[in-house]
Motif scaffolding. Structure first.
Motif, PDB file in Angstrom:
ATOM      1  N   ARG A 144       0.837  -1.208   0.000  1.00 15.09           N
ATOM      2  CA  ARG A 144       0.000   0.000   0.000  1.00 15.09           C
ATOM      3  C   ARG A 144       0.873   1.260   0.000  1.00 15.09           C
ATOM      4  NH1 ARG A 144      -5.157   0.066   0.618  1.00 15.09           N
ATOM      5  NH2 ARG A 144      -6.170   2.085   0.894  1.00 15.09           N
ATOM      6  N   GLN A 145       1.946   1.233   0.811  1.00 12.25           N
ATOM      7  CA  GLN A 145       2.876   2.362   0.830  1.00 12.25           C
ATOM      8  C   GLN A 145       3.513   2.564  -0.546  1.00 12.25           C
ATOM      9  OE1 GLN A 145       3.917   4.645   3.438  1.00 12.25           O
ATOM     10  NE2 GLN A 145       1.878   3.910   3.995  1.00 12.25           N
ATOM     11  N   PHE A 146       3.878   1.463  -1.188  1.00  8.99           N
ATOM     12  CA  PHE A 146       4.489   1.550  -2.515  1.00  8.99           C
ATOM     13  C   PHE A 146       3.535   2.212  -3.513  1.00  8.99           C
ATOM     14  CE2 PHE A 146       4.929  -0.468  -6.715  1.00  8.99           C
ATOM     15  CZ  PHE A 146       6.188  -0.001  -7.056  1.00  8.99           C
ATOM     16  N   VAL A 147       2.270   1.789  -3.527  1.00  7.28           N
ATOM     17  CA  VAL A 147       1.299   2.361  -4.461  1.00  7.28           C
ATOM     18  C   VAL A 147       1.091   3.845  -4.181  1.00  7.28           C
ATOM     19  CG1 VAL A 147      -1.104   2.283  -5.225  1.00  7.28           C
ATOM     20  CG2 VAL A 147       0.151   0.159  -4.868  1.00  7.28           C
ATOM     21  N   LEU A 148       1.023   4.219  -2.905  1.00  6.61           N
ATOM     22  CA  LEU A 148       0.875   5.636  -2.566  1.00  6.61           C
ATOM     23  C   LEU A 148       2.047   6.452  -3.104  1.00  6.61           C
ATOM     24  CD1 LEU A 148      -0.399   5.291   1.116  1.00  6.61           C
ATOM     25  CD2 LEU A 148      -1.690   6.256  -0.790  1.00  6.61           C
ATOM     26  N   CYS A 386      -7.500  -7.302  -4.684  1.00  5.09           N
ATOM     27  CA  CYS A 386      -6.926  -6.018  -5.118  1.00  5.09           C
ATOM     28  C   CYS A 386      -5.415  -6.005  -4.903  1.00  5.09           C
ATOM     29  CB  CYS A 386      -7.573  -4.866  -4.363  1.00  5.09           C
ATOM     30  SG  CYS A 386      -6.943  -3.236  -4.868  1.00  5.09           S
ATOM     31  N   TYR A 387      -4.972  -6.508  -3.765  1.00  6.08           N
ATOM     32  CA  TYR A 387      -3.536  -6.537  -3.474  1.00  6.08           C
ATOM     33  C   TYR A 387      -2.810  -7.521  -4.385  1.00  6.08           C
ATOM     34  CZ  TYR A 387      -4.305  -3.763   0.742  1.00  6.08           C
ATOM     35  OH  TYR A 387      -4.627  -2.756   1.610  1.00  6.08           O
ATOM     36  N   GLU A 388      -3.415  -8.652  -4.629  1.00  3.18           N
ATOM     37  CA  GLU A 388      -2.736  -9.723  -5.350  1.00  3.18           C
ATOM     38  C   GLU A 388      -2.761  -9.553  -6.864  1.00  3.18           C
ATOM     39  OE1 GLU A 388      -4.460 -13.354  -4.020  1.00  3.18           O
ATOM     40  OE2 GLU A 388      -3.696 -13.163  -1.973  1.00  3.18           O
ATOM     41  N   HIS A 389      -3.682  -8.703  -7.376  1.00  3.69           N
ATOM     42  CA  HIS A 389      -3.809  -8.595  -8.828  1.00  3.69           C
ATOM     43  C   HIS A 389      -3.777  -7.146  -9.346  1.00  3.69           C
ATOM     44  CE1 HIS A 389      -4.748 -12.870  -9.528  1.00  3.69           C
ATOM     45  NE2 HIS A 389      -5.373 -12.800  -8.362  1.00  3.69           N
ATOM     46  N   VAL A 390      -4.371  -6.215  -8.626  1.00  8.78           N
ATOM     47  CA  VAL A 390      -4.469  -4.840  -9.124  1.00  8.78           C
ATOM     48  C   VAL A 390      -3.288  -3.999  -8.681  1.00  8.78           C
ATOM     49  CG1 VAL A 390      -5.883  -2.752  -9.177  1.00  8.78           C
ATOM     50  CG2 VAL A 390      -6.985  -5.001  -9.144  1.00  8.78           C
ATOM     51  N   MET A 391      -3.012  -3.980  -7.386  1.00  9.34           N
ATOM     52  CA  MET A 391      -1.987  -3.089  -6.859  1.00  9.34           C
ATOM     53  C   MET A 391      -0.575  -3.471  -7.287  1.00  9.34           C
ATOM     54  SD  MET A 391      -3.723  -2.442  -3.118  1.00  9.34           S
ATOM     55  CE  MET A 391      -2.347  -1.555  -2.431  1.00  9.34           C
TER      56      MET A 391
END
Length: 535
Positions: A144-148, A386-391
Protein backbone atom coordinates in the motif's frame (compact mmCIF):
# COMPACT_ATOMS: atom_id res chain seq x y z
CA UNK A 1 -78.70 -4.38 50.13
CA UNK A 2 -77.41 -7.44 48.37
CA UNK A 3 -77.68 -5.59 45.05
CA UNK A 4 -75.57 -2.71 46.40
CA UNK A 5 -72.83 -5.09 47.60
CA UNK A 6 -72.73 -6.71 44.16
CA UNK A 7 -72.34 -3.32 42.41
CA UNK A 8 -69.58 -2.31 44.84
CA UNK A 9 -67.63 -5.54 44.21
CA UNK A 10 -67.98 -5.09 40.43
CA UNK A 11 -66.74 -1.50 40.60
CA UNK A 12 -63.71 -2.52 42.65
CA UNK A 13 -62.90 -5.36 40.21
CA UNK A 14 -63.13 -3.06 37.18
CA UNK A 15 -60.96 -0.47 38.90
CA UNK A 16 -58.29 -3.02 39.74
CA UNK A 17 -58.32 -4.34 36.16
CA UNK A 18 -57.85 -0.84 34.67
CA UNK A 19 -55.10 0.01 37.16
CA UNK A 20 -53.26 -3.25 36.42
CA UNK A 21 -53.51 -2.66 32.65
CA UNK A 22 -52.06 0.84 32.83
CA UNK A 23 -49.31 -0.31 35.18
CA UNK A 24 -48.26 -3.12 32.82
CA UNK A 25 -48.37 -0.78 29.82
CA UNK A 26 -46.16 1.76 31.55
CA UNK A 27 -43.71 -0.98 32.56
CA UNK A 28 -43.48 -2.30 28.95
CA UNK A 29 -42.80 1.17 27.57
CA UNK A 30 -40.06 1.72 30.14
CA UNK A 31 -38.40 -1.63 29.41
CA UNK A 32 -38.50 -1.05 25.62
CA UNK A 33 -36.92 2.39 25.99
CA UNK A 34 -34.15 0.96 28.16
CA UNK A 35 -33.56 -1.83 25.64
CA UNK A 36 -33.31 0.65 22.75
CA UNK A 37 -30.58 2.54 24.59
CA UNK A 38 -28.52 -0.62 25.08
CA UNK A 39 -29.23 -2.33 21.76
CA UNK A 40 -26.18 -2.46 19.42
CA UNK A 41 -26.43 -1.11 15.89
CA UNK A 42 -27.89 -3.49 13.35
CA UNK A 43 -26.46 -2.89 9.90
CA UNK A 44 -28.74 -3.07 6.89
CA UNK A 45 -28.10 -5.49 4.07
CA UNK A 46 -29.39 -4.30 0.74
CA UNK A 47 -29.13 -7.78 -0.71
CA UNK A 48 -28.95 -11.11 1.12
CA UNK A 49 -25.60 -12.84 0.90
CA UNK A 50 -23.54 -9.69 0.35
CA UNK A 51 -21.08 -8.30 2.90
CA UNK A 52 -22.42 -5.70 5.30
CA UNK A 53 -21.14 -2.15 5.28
CA UNK A 54 -20.18 -1.10 8.77
CA UNK A 55 -21.80 2.06 10.20
CA UNK A 56 -24.44 2.19 7.46
CA UNK A 57 -27.33 2.49 9.90
CA UNK A 58 -25.60 5.17 11.92
CA UNK A 59 -25.04 7.15 8.72
CA UNK A 60 -28.72 6.96 7.87
CA UNK A 61 -29.77 8.02 11.36
CA UNK A 62 -27.13 10.71 11.77
CA UNK A 63 -26.16 12.53 8.58
CA UNK A 64 -23.71 14.57 10.65
CA UNK A 65 -21.26 11.68 10.17
CA UNK A 66 -20.99 12.55 6.48
CA UNK A 67 -20.14 16.11 7.48
CA UNK A 68 -17.47 14.66 9.79
CA UNK A 69 -16.03 12.67 6.87
CA UNK A 70 -15.87 15.86 4.83
CA UNK A 71 -13.93 17.66 7.57
CA UNK A 72 -11.57 14.70 7.98
CA UNK A 73 -10.81 14.58 4.27
CA UNK A 74 -10.36 18.33 3.95
CA UNK A 75 -8.05 18.53 6.97
CA UNK A 76 -5.93 15.57 5.79
CA UNK A 77 -5.39 16.68 2.21
CA UNK A 78 -1.77 16.02 1.28
CA UNK A 79 -0.12 18.82 -0.69
CA UNK A 80 2.43 18.16 -3.38
CA UNK A 81 4.83 20.70 -1.82
CA UNK A 82 5.68 18.19 0.93
CA UNK A 83 6.49 15.36 -1.49
CA UNK A 84 9.21 16.65 -3.80
CA UNK A 85 11.90 14.50 -2.15
CA UNK A 86 10.06 11.27 -3.01
CA UNK A 87 11.24 11.07 -6.62
CA UNK A 88 13.06 7.83 -7.37
CA UNK A 89 13.71 5.43 -10.20
CA UNK A 90 10.78 2.98 -10.35
CA UNK A 91 12.67 0.33 -12.35
CA UNK A 92 15.56 0.40 -9.90
CA UNK A 93 13.06 0.15 -7.05
CA UNK A 94 11.48 -2.92 -8.62
CA UNK A 95 14.88 -4.57 -9.16
CA UNK A 96 15.76 -4.01 -5.51
CA UNK A 97 12.37 -5.34 -4.47
CA UNK A 98 12.79 -8.58 -6.40
CA UNK A 99 16.10 -9.18 -4.63
CA UNK A 100 14.60 -8.91 -1.15
CA UNK A 101 14.78 -12.18 0.76
CA UNK A 102 11.51 -13.73 1.87
CA UNK A 103 12.74 -13.64 5.42
CA UNK A 104 12.18 -9.88 5.40
CA UNK A 105 8.46 -10.50 5.76
CA UNK A 106 9.07 -10.88 9.50
CA UNK A 107 10.70 -7.46 9.80
CA UNK A 108 8.68 -5.24 12.18
CA UNK A 109 6.76 -2.34 10.66
CA UNK A 110 8.05 1.17 11.25
CA UNK A 111 6.27 3.01 13.99
CA UNK A 112 4.02 5.98 13.38
CA UNK A 113 1.17 6.71 11.01
CA UNK A 114 1.42 4.28 8.11
CA UNK A 115 -0.38 6.83 5.97
CA UNK A 116 2.38 9.45 6.32
CA UNK A 117 3.77 9.92 2.80
CA UNK A 118 6.81 11.81 4.10
CA UNK A 119 8.45 8.48 4.95
CA UNK A 120 11.21 7.10 2.77
CA UNK A 121 10.06 4.45 0.24
CA UNK A 122 10.00 0.94 1.67
CA UNK A 123 11.02 -2.17 -0.24
CA UNK A 124 8.40 -4.77 -0.94
CA UNK A 125 8.97 -8.28 0.41
CA UNK A 126 6.93 -9.88 -2.40
CA UNK A 127 7.54 -10.73 -6.00
CA UNK A 128 5.62 -8.14 -8.03
CA UNK A 129 5.19 -10.54 -10.93
CA UNK A 130 3.51 -13.38 -9.07
CA UNK A 131 0.64 -13.88 -6.69
CA UNK A 132 1.69 -14.74 -3.15
CA UNK A 133 -0.40 -17.28 -1.30
CA UNK A 134 1.15 -16.05 1.95
CA UNK A 135 0.01 -12.46 1.46
CA UNK A 136 0.00 -11.27 5.06
CA UNK A 137 -0.93 -7.96 6.64
CA UNK A 138 2.69 -6.81 6.67
CA UNK A 139 2.98 -7.40 2.90
CA UNK A 140 -0.26 -5.54 2.30
CA UNK A 141 0.79 -2.46 4.26
CA UNK A 142 4.16 -2.25 2.50
CA UNK A 143 2.51 -2.70 -0.91
CA UNK A 144 0.00 0.00 0.00
CA UNK A 145 2.88 2.36 0.83
CA UNK A 146 4.49 1.55 -2.52
CA UNK A 147 1.30 2.36 -4.46
CA UNK A 148 0.87 5.64 -2.57
CA UNK A 149 4.42 6.60 -3.50
CA UNK A 150 4.10 5.78 -7.20
CA UNK A 151 0.83 7.70 -7.41
CA UNK A 152 2.54 10.69 -5.82
CA UNK A 153 5.43 10.37 -8.26
CA UNK A 154 2.98 10.15 -11.16
CA UNK A 155 1.24 13.34 -10.00
CA UNK A 156 4.53 15.26 -9.82
CA UNK A 157 5.54 14.13 -13.30
CA UNK A 158 2.20 15.01 -14.92
CA UNK A 159 0.96 18.02 -12.94
CA UNK A 160 2.04 20.44 -15.68
CA UNK A 161 0.61 18.45 -18.59
CA UNK A 162 -1.42 20.59 -20.96
CA UNK A 163 -4.90 19.67 -22.11
CA UNK A 164 -5.10 18.06 -25.55
CA UNK A 165 -8.18 17.95 -27.76
CA UNK A 166 -9.20 15.46 -30.42
CA UNK A 167 -9.11 18.32 -32.91
CA UNK A 168 -5.40 18.80 -32.10
CA UNK A 169 -4.68 15.11 -32.65
CA UNK A 170 -6.65 14.84 -35.91
CA UNK A 171 -5.78 18.22 -37.45
CA UNK A 172 -2.74 17.16 -39.45
CA UNK A 173 -4.32 14.08 -41.04
CA UNK A 174 -7.57 15.98 -41.76
CA UNK A 175 -5.69 18.88 -43.33
CA UNK A 176 -3.98 16.44 -45.64
CA UNK A 177 -6.82 14.03 -46.49
CA UNK A 178 -10.12 15.84 -45.77
CA UNK A 179 -9.49 19.58 -45.39
CA UNK A 180 -13.18 20.38 -45.87
CA UNK A 181 -13.96 18.74 -42.48
CA UNK A 182 -11.93 21.42 -40.70
CA UNK A 183 -14.75 23.91 -41.38
CA UNK A 184 -17.58 21.79 -39.99
CA UNK A 185 -19.46 22.03 -36.68
CA UNK A 186 -18.26 18.46 -36.07
CA UNK A 187 -14.65 19.71 -35.98
CA UNK A 188 -15.61 22.51 -33.58
CA UNK A 189 -17.16 19.89 -31.32
CA UNK A 190 -13.96 17.81 -31.44
CA UNK A 191 -12.16 20.79 -29.92
CA UNK A 192 -14.16 20.26 -26.71
CA UNK A 193 -13.26 16.54 -26.49
CA UNK A 194 -10.07 16.45 -24.41
CA UNK A 195 -7.97 13.95 -22.50
CA UNK A 196 -9.87 14.86 -19.29
CA UNK A 197 -13.48 14.97 -20.59
CA UNK A 198 -15.54 14.18 -23.67
CA UNK A 199 -17.67 17.33 -23.52
CA UNK A 200 -17.77 20.76 -21.94
CA UNK A 201 -21.27 21.24 -20.46
CA UNK A 202 -20.84 25.02 -20.39
CA UNK A 203 -19.81 25.45 -24.03
CA UNK A 204 -21.94 26.77 -26.88
CA UNK A 205 -20.92 23.72 -28.91
CA UNK A 206 -22.46 21.39 -26.32
CA UNK A 207 -25.95 22.91 -26.56
CA UNK A 208 -25.69 23.00 -30.35
CA UNK A 209 -24.65 19.34 -30.41
CA UNK A 210 -27.61 18.18 -28.31
CA UNK A 211 -29.97 19.99 -30.67
CA UNK A 212 -28.18 18.40 -33.62
CA UNK A 213 -28.59 14.90 -32.12
CA UNK A 214 -32.24 15.51 -31.32
CA UNK A 215 -33.38 17.11 -34.56
CA UNK A 216 -30.73 16.57 -37.24
CA UNK A 217 -31.95 14.88 -40.44
CA UNK A 218 -30.85 11.26 -40.91
CA UNK A 219 -29.16 10.38 -44.20
CA UNK A 220 -28.37 6.72 -43.45
CA UNK A 221 -29.12 4.09 -40.80
CA UNK A 222 -26.93 1.02 -40.38
CA UNK A 223 -26.28 -1.59 -37.70
CA UNK A 224 -23.36 -1.46 -35.28
CA UNK A 225 -21.62 -4.79 -35.62
CA UNK A 226 -20.47 -5.05 -31.97
CA UNK A 227 -22.70 -5.83 -29.03
CA UNK A 228 -25.26 -8.39 -27.98
CA UNK A 229 -28.32 -6.25 -28.75
CA UNK A 230 -29.30 -4.13 -31.72
CA UNK A 231 -27.83 -0.63 -32.01
CA UNK A 232 -27.97 1.61 -35.06
CA UNK A 233 -25.47 4.12 -36.44
CA UNK A 234 -27.18 7.24 -37.77
CA UNK A 235 -25.47 9.52 -40.26
CA UNK A 236 -26.29 13.16 -39.41
CA UNK A 237 -25.40 16.45 -41.17
CA UNK A 238 -21.94 18.05 -40.94
CA UNK A 239 -20.16 14.71 -40.57
CA UNK A 240 -21.72 13.69 -37.24
CA UNK A 241 -22.42 10.06 -36.45
CA UNK A 242 -24.76 9.01 -33.66
CA UNK A 243 -25.52 5.74 -31.89
CA UNK A 244 -29.23 4.93 -31.54
CA UNK A 245 -30.54 2.60 -28.83
CA UNK A 246 -34.27 2.15 -29.43
CA UNK A 247 -37.13 1.84 -26.95
CA UNK A 248 -37.62 -1.68 -25.60
CA UNK A 249 -39.32 -1.51 -22.21
CA UNK A 250 -41.34 1.10 -20.27
CA UNK A 251 -39.80 3.35 -17.58
CA UNK A 252 -41.17 1.28 -14.69
CA UNK A 253 -39.65 -1.96 -16.02
CA UNK A 254 -37.57 -3.81 -13.43
CA UNK A 255 -34.96 -6.43 -14.32
CA UNK A 256 -36.56 -9.80 -13.71
CA UNK A 257 -35.31 -11.48 -10.50
CA UNK A 258 -34.15 -14.63 -12.32
CA UNK A 259 -32.35 -12.76 -15.13
CA UNK A 260 -28.56 -12.54 -15.03
CA UNK A 261 -26.90 -9.19 -15.73
CA UNK A 262 -25.58 -10.49 -19.06
CA UNK A 263 -29.07 -11.33 -20.35
CA UNK A 264 -30.72 -8.11 -19.17
CA UNK A 265 -32.39 -5.86 -21.73
CA UNK A 266 -30.60 -2.64 -22.67
CA UNK A 267 -32.81 0.36 -21.98
CA UNK A 268 -32.67 3.66 -23.84
CA UNK A 269 -33.94 5.60 -20.83
CA UNK A 270 -31.11 4.14 -18.72
CA UNK A 271 -28.56 5.52 -21.21
CA UNK A 272 -30.21 8.96 -20.98
CA UNK A 273 -30.34 8.92 -17.17
CA UNK A 274 -26.71 7.76 -16.89
CA UNK A 275 -25.56 10.63 -19.12
CA UNK A 276 -27.37 13.20 -16.99
CA UNK A 277 -26.00 11.69 -13.78
CA UNK A 278 -22.49 11.80 -15.27
CA UNK A 279 -23.02 15.49 -16.04
CA UNK A 280 -24.35 16.26 -12.55
CA UNK A 281 -21.42 14.38 -10.97
CA UNK A 282 -19.01 16.53 -12.97
CA UNK A 283 -17.21 13.58 -14.58
CA UNK A 284 -18.24 14.59 -18.13
CA UNK A 285 -17.06 11.20 -19.40
CA UNK A 286 -20.24 9.84 -21.01
CA UNK A 287 -20.39 10.99 -24.66
CA UNK A 288 -23.21 13.56 -25.14
CA UNK A 289 -26.58 11.90 -25.48
CA UNK A 290 -30.23 12.91 -25.65
CA UNK A 291 -33.66 11.36 -26.15
CA UNK A 292 -35.27 11.59 -29.59
CA UNK A 293 -38.60 10.74 -31.23
CA UNK A 294 -38.23 9.04 -34.60
CA UNK A 295 -40.45 7.85 -37.42
CA UNK A 296 -39.62 4.17 -38.01
CA UNK A 297 -40.50 4.40 -41.70
CA UNK A 298 -39.07 7.74 -42.83
CA UNK A 299 -36.14 8.01 -40.38
CA UNK A 300 -34.96 4.38 -40.34
CA UNK A 301 -36.49 2.05 -42.94
CA UNK A 302 -36.23 4.51 -45.84
CA UNK A 303 -32.62 5.33 -44.87
CA UNK A 304 -31.55 1.80 -43.90
CA UNK A 305 -28.74 -0.11 -45.49
CA UNK A 306 -29.76 -3.15 -47.51
CA UNK A 307 -28.85 -5.56 -44.70
CA UNK A 308 -30.89 -3.67 -42.09
CA UNK A 309 -33.83 -3.06 -44.44
CA UNK A 310 -34.22 -6.81 -44.98
CA UNK A 311 -35.30 -7.25 -41.33
CA UNK A 312 -38.34 -4.91 -41.49
CA UNK A 313 -41.91 -6.21 -41.36
CA UNK A 314 -45.45 -5.16 -40.42
CA UNK A 315 -46.73 -6.65 -37.16
CA UNK A 316 -50.26 -8.04 -36.62
CA UNK A 317 -51.04 -4.75 -34.83
CA UNK A 318 -50.16 -2.94 -38.09
CA UNK A 319 -46.98 -1.41 -36.60
CA UNK A 320 -43.73 -1.10 -38.56
CA UNK A 321 -41.05 -3.31 -36.95
CA UNK A 322 -37.48 -4.48 -37.49
CA UNK A 323 -35.39 -7.10 -35.70
CA UNK A 324 -31.83 -6.45 -36.90
CA UNK A 325 -28.92 -8.84 -36.41
CA UNK A 326 -27.38 -9.54 -33.00
CA UNK A 327 -26.78 -12.41 -30.57
CA UNK A 328 -29.54 -11.45 -28.13
CA UNK A 329 -33.12 -10.28 -28.63
CA UNK A 330 -32.84 -10.00 -32.44
CA UNK A 331 -35.77 -12.14 -33.46
CA UNK A 332 -39.38 -11.52 -34.43
CA UNK A 333 -40.62 -11.98 -30.86
CA UNK A 334 -38.26 -9.23 -29.62
CA UNK A 335 -38.53 -6.88 -32.59
CA UNK A 336 -38.32 -3.08 -32.37
CA UNK A 337 -41.74 -1.69 -33.29
CA UNK A 338 -43.23 1.74 -33.70
CA UNK A 339 -45.90 2.34 -31.07
CA UNK A 340 -48.32 3.32 -32.33
CA UNK A 341 -47.72 2.93 -36.04
CA UNK A 342 -44.39 4.58 -36.84
CA UNK A 343 -43.61 6.40 -33.58
CA UNK A 344 -40.38 5.27 -31.90
CA UNK A 345 -38.35 6.85 -29.13
CA UNK A 346 -34.71 6.17 -28.42
CA UNK A 347 -31.44 7.52 -27.07
CA UNK A 348 -29.13 9.17 -29.60
CA UNK A 349 -25.47 9.47 -28.55
CA UNK A 350 -22.54 11.19 -30.21
CA UNK A 351 -20.29 8.55 -31.76
CA UNK A 352 -16.68 9.58 -31.16
CA UNK A 353 -14.05 8.98 -33.88
CA UNK A 354 -12.85 5.40 -34.11
CA UNK A 355 -9.78 3.69 -35.60
CA UNK A 356 -7.97 4.45 -37.82
CA UNK A 357 -8.75 8.12 -37.15
CA UNK A 358 -8.25 7.76 -33.38
CA UNK A 359 -6.77 4.90 -31.36
CA UNK A 360 -8.69 3.44 -28.42
CA UNK A 361 -7.53 1.19 -25.60
CA UNK A 362 -9.87 -1.56 -24.41
CA UNK A 363 -8.94 -2.61 -20.87
CA UNK A 364 -10.40 -5.75 -19.34
CA UNK A 365 -11.95 -4.65 -16.06
CA UNK A 366 -10.12 -6.42 -13.20
CA UNK A 367 -13.48 -6.71 -11.44
CA UNK A 368 -15.20 -8.16 -14.48
CA UNK A 369 -17.91 -10.68 -13.61
CA UNK A 370 -17.61 -14.27 -14.74
CA UNK A 371 -20.55 -14.08 -17.19
CA UNK A 372 -21.37 -17.61 -16.16
CA UNK A 373 -24.54 -18.85 -14.50
CA UNK A 374 -22.62 -21.23 -12.25
CA UNK A 375 -19.15 -19.77 -11.72
CA UNK A 376 -18.02 -16.76 -9.70
CA UNK A 377 -15.12 -14.47 -10.53
CA UNK A 378 -12.03 -14.62 -8.31
CA UNK A 379 -12.62 -11.18 -6.79
CA UNK A 380 -15.97 -12.39 -5.46
CA UNK A 381 -14.30 -15.04 -3.28
CA UNK A 382 -10.91 -13.47 -2.50
CA UNK A 383 -10.86 -10.30 -0.40
CA UNK A 384 -7.12 -9.92 -1.09
CA UNK A 385 -7.80 -9.72 -4.82
CA UNK A 386 -6.93 -6.02 -5.12
CA UNK A 387 -3.54 -6.54 -3.47
CA UNK A 388 -2.74 -9.72 -5.35
CA UNK A 389 -3.81 -8.59 -8.83
CA UNK A 390 -4.47 -4.84 -9.12
CA UNK A 391 -1.99 -3.09 -6.86
CA UNK A 392 0.98 -5.14 -8.14
CA UNK A 393 0.05 -4.36 -11.76
CA UNK A 394 2.17 -1.49 -13.05
CA UNK A 395 -0.61 -0.50 -15.46
CA UNK A 396 -2.50 0.83 -12.43
CA UNK A 397 0.36 2.88 -11.00
CA UNK A 398 -1.10 6.03 -12.53
CA UNK A 399 -4.45 7.79 -12.82
CA UNK A 400 -6.12 4.62 -14.13
CA UNK A 401 -6.45 3.25 -10.57
CA UNK A 402 -8.43 6.26 -9.36
CA UNK A 403 -10.35 6.55 -12.63
CA UNK A 404 -11.50 2.97 -11.99
CA UNK A 405 -12.70 4.05 -8.52
CA UNK A 406 -14.63 6.93 -10.11
CA UNK A 407 -16.21 4.46 -12.51
CA UNK A 408 -17.01 2.13 -9.61
CA UNK A 409 -18.83 4.94 -7.76
CA UNK A 410 -20.69 5.87 -10.95
CA UNK A 411 -21.75 2.28 -11.62
CA UNK A 412 -22.95 1.82 -8.04
CA UNK A 413 -25.12 4.94 -8.19
CA UNK A 414 -26.68 3.72 -11.46
CA UNK A 415 -26.84 0.06 -10.40
CA UNK A 416 -24.80 -1.12 -13.42
CA UNK A 417 -23.53 -4.70 -13.04
CA UNK A 418 -22.42 -5.06 -16.67
CA UNK A 419 -19.00 -3.36 -16.63
CA UNK A 420 -16.73 -5.91 -18.30
CA UNK A 421 -14.30 -3.50 -20.01
CA UNK A 422 -12.97 0.02 -19.56
CA UNK A 423 -12.33 2.26 -22.56
CA UNK A 424 -10.11 5.27 -23.10
CA UNK A 425 -8.72 7.15 -26.10
CA UNK A 426 -5.09 6.02 -26.21
CA UNK A 427 -4.18 8.67 -28.80
CA UNK A 428 -4.09 11.12 -25.87
CA UNK A 429 -1.34 9.14 -24.12
CA UNK A 430 -1.39 7.72 -20.61
CA UNK A 431 -2.77 10.87 -18.95
CA UNK A 432 -6.29 10.39 -20.24
CA UNK A 433 -9.58 9.69 -18.49
CA UNK A 434 -11.77 6.67 -19.01
CA UNK A 435 -14.80 7.12 -21.27
CA UNK A 436 -17.94 5.83 -19.54
CA UNK A 437 -19.61 3.89 -22.35
CA UNK A 438 -22.44 1.31 -22.43
CA UNK A 439 -24.81 2.22 -19.61
CA UNK A 440 -27.96 0.66 -21.08
CA UNK A 441 -28.21 -1.93 -18.29
CA UNK A 442 -28.15 0.70 -15.57
CA UNK A 443 -31.18 1.51 -13.41
CA UNK A 444 -32.45 -2.05 -13.67
CA UNK A 445 -33.68 -2.31 -10.06
CA UNK A 446 -34.58 0.49 -7.70
CA UNK A 447 -35.29 -1.78 -4.73
CA UNK A 448 -31.83 -3.39 -4.57
CA UNK A 449 -28.45 -1.79 -3.88
CA UNK A 450 -25.97 -4.37 -5.14
CA UNK A 451 -22.96 -3.95 -2.87
CA UNK A 452 -20.81 -6.19 -5.06
CA UNK A 453 -20.41 -3.23 -7.44
CA UNK A 454 -18.43 -1.50 -4.68
CA UNK A 455 -15.84 -4.30 -4.55
CA UNK A 456 -12.99 -2.20 -6.06
CA UNK A 457 -13.45 0.52 -3.43
CA UNK A 458 -14.03 -1.98 -0.62
CA UNK A 459 -10.96 -4.11 -1.41
CA UNK A 460 -8.52 -1.41 -2.55
CA UNK A 461 -9.69 1.43 -0.28
CA UNK A 462 -8.40 4.20 -2.56
CA UNK A 463 -10.53 7.18 -3.57
CA UNK A 464 -9.86 10.43 -5.43
CA UNK A 465 -9.92 13.58 -3.29
CA UNK A 466 -11.64 15.78 -5.88
CA UNK A 467 -14.35 13.15 -6.50
CA UNK A 468 -15.12 12.93 -2.78
CA UNK A 469 -15.43 16.72 -2.50
CA UNK A 470 -17.83 16.86 -5.46
CA UNK A 471 -19.92 14.02 -4.03
CA UNK A 472 -20.16 15.81 -0.70
CA UNK A 473 -21.24 19.02 -2.42
CA UNK A 474 -23.95 17.10 -4.31
CA UNK A 475 -25.04 15.40 -1.10
CA UNK A 476 -25.50 18.81 0.50
CA UNK A 477 -27.56 20.12 -2.41
CA UNK A 478 -29.54 16.90 -2.96
CA UNK A 479 -28.23 14.65 -5.74
CA UNK A 480 -31.65 13.42 -6.84
CA UNK A 481 -33.01 16.98 -7.06
CA UNK A 482 -30.14 18.03 -9.30
CA UNK A 483 -30.54 14.90 -11.42
CA UNK A 484 -34.28 15.50 -11.78
CA UNK A 485 -33.65 19.10 -12.86
CA UNK A 486 -31.07 17.99 -15.42
CA UNK A 487 -33.44 15.35 -16.86
CA UNK A 488 -36.01 18.06 -17.44
CA UNK A 489 -33.60 20.43 -19.17
CA UNK A 490 -33.84 19.96 -22.94
CA UNK A 491 -35.25 16.42 -22.94
CA UNK A 492 -38.40 15.94 -25.03
CA UNK A 493 -39.02 12.43 -23.69
CA UNK A 494 -41.10 12.57 -20.50
CA UNK A 495 -40.19 11.19 -17.06
CA UNK A 496 -36.94 9.42 -17.90
CA UNK A 497 -36.57 8.11 -14.34
CA UNK A 498 -39.45 7.15 -12.09
CA UNK A 499 -39.46 8.49 -8.53
CA UNK A 500 -38.21 5.22 -7.03
CA UNK A 501 -34.95 5.41 -9.02
CA UNK A 502 -34.36 8.99 -7.87
CA UNK A 503 -34.82 7.89 -4.26
CA UNK A 504 -32.40 5.01 -4.87
CA UNK A 505 -29.68 7.38 -6.13
CA UNK A 506 -29.76 9.35 -2.86
CA UNK A 507 -29.78 6.16 -0.83
CA UNK A 508 -26.79 4.73 -2.72
CA UNK A 509 -24.81 7.94 -2.26
CA UNK A 510 -25.13 7.48 1.52
CA UNK A 511 -24.04 3.86 1.20
CA UNK A 512 -21.01 4.99 -0.83
CA UNK A 513 -20.05 7.40 1.97
CA UNK A 514 -20.50 4.55 4.44
CA UNK A 515 -18.07 2.41 2.46
CA UNK A 516 -15.48 5.20 2.41
CA UNK A 517 -16.02 5.60 6.15
CA UNK A 518 -15.35 1.87 6.54
CA UNK A 519 -12.04 2.34 4.71
CA UNK A 520 -11.16 5.14 7.13
CA UNK A 521 -11.70 2.71 10.02
CA UNK A 522 -9.32 0.19 8.42
CA UNK A 523 -6.64 2.64 7.24
CA UNK A 524 -5.84 6.30 7.82
CA UNK A 525 -7.52 9.06 5.85
CA UNK A 526 -4.20 9.85 4.18
CA UNK A 527 -3.89 6.25 3.01
CA UNK A 528 -7.34 6.28 1.42
CA UNK A 529 -7.90 9.75 -0.04
CA UNK A 530 -5.52 10.55 -2.92
CA UNK A 531 -5.07 14.06 -4.28
CA UNK A 532 -3.61 13.29 -7.71
CA UNK A 533 -4.29 16.73 -9.13
CA UNK A 534 -7.18 15.52 -11.32
CA UNK A 535 -10.27 17.69 -10.92
Amino acid sequence: MRYLRLRLRSSILVGLTITTFFSLTTLCIFLRSANELERPNRFVRSKPGLPEISRHQSLRKNSNRIDELYRLVRENRIHQANLDHLLWNLKKFRRETLQVNRSDTNTPMETGDSGDLNKQPMKLPINLTTTSKNFNQHDKMRLRQFVLHVLTKWKIEHQNDTSISLADIMHESLAQDNPERLNTTWYQQMKTVTNSRVYDPNSVEFRSLLNHLQNGSISEASELSQGTQIKLILQLPDGFQALLKPYRVPRNYQTLPDHFYFSDIERHHAEIAAFHLDKVLGFNRVPPLIGRLLNVTSDIRDKATEELASTFFISPANNTCFRGHCSYYCDTSHAICGKPGNRLEGSVQLLLPRPPEVDWQKITHPYRRSYSAVRKAEWETNENYCYEHVMIDEDYHNRLLLDMMDLCAFDFLTGNLDRHHMMRISSFGINTALVHLDNGRSFGRHDIDDLSILAPIRQCCFFRYSTFMRLYNLYQKGLSKLLFASLNDGEILPKILIEEHLVAVDRRLKILFAQIDKCFQTYTVKEVMIDDGIE
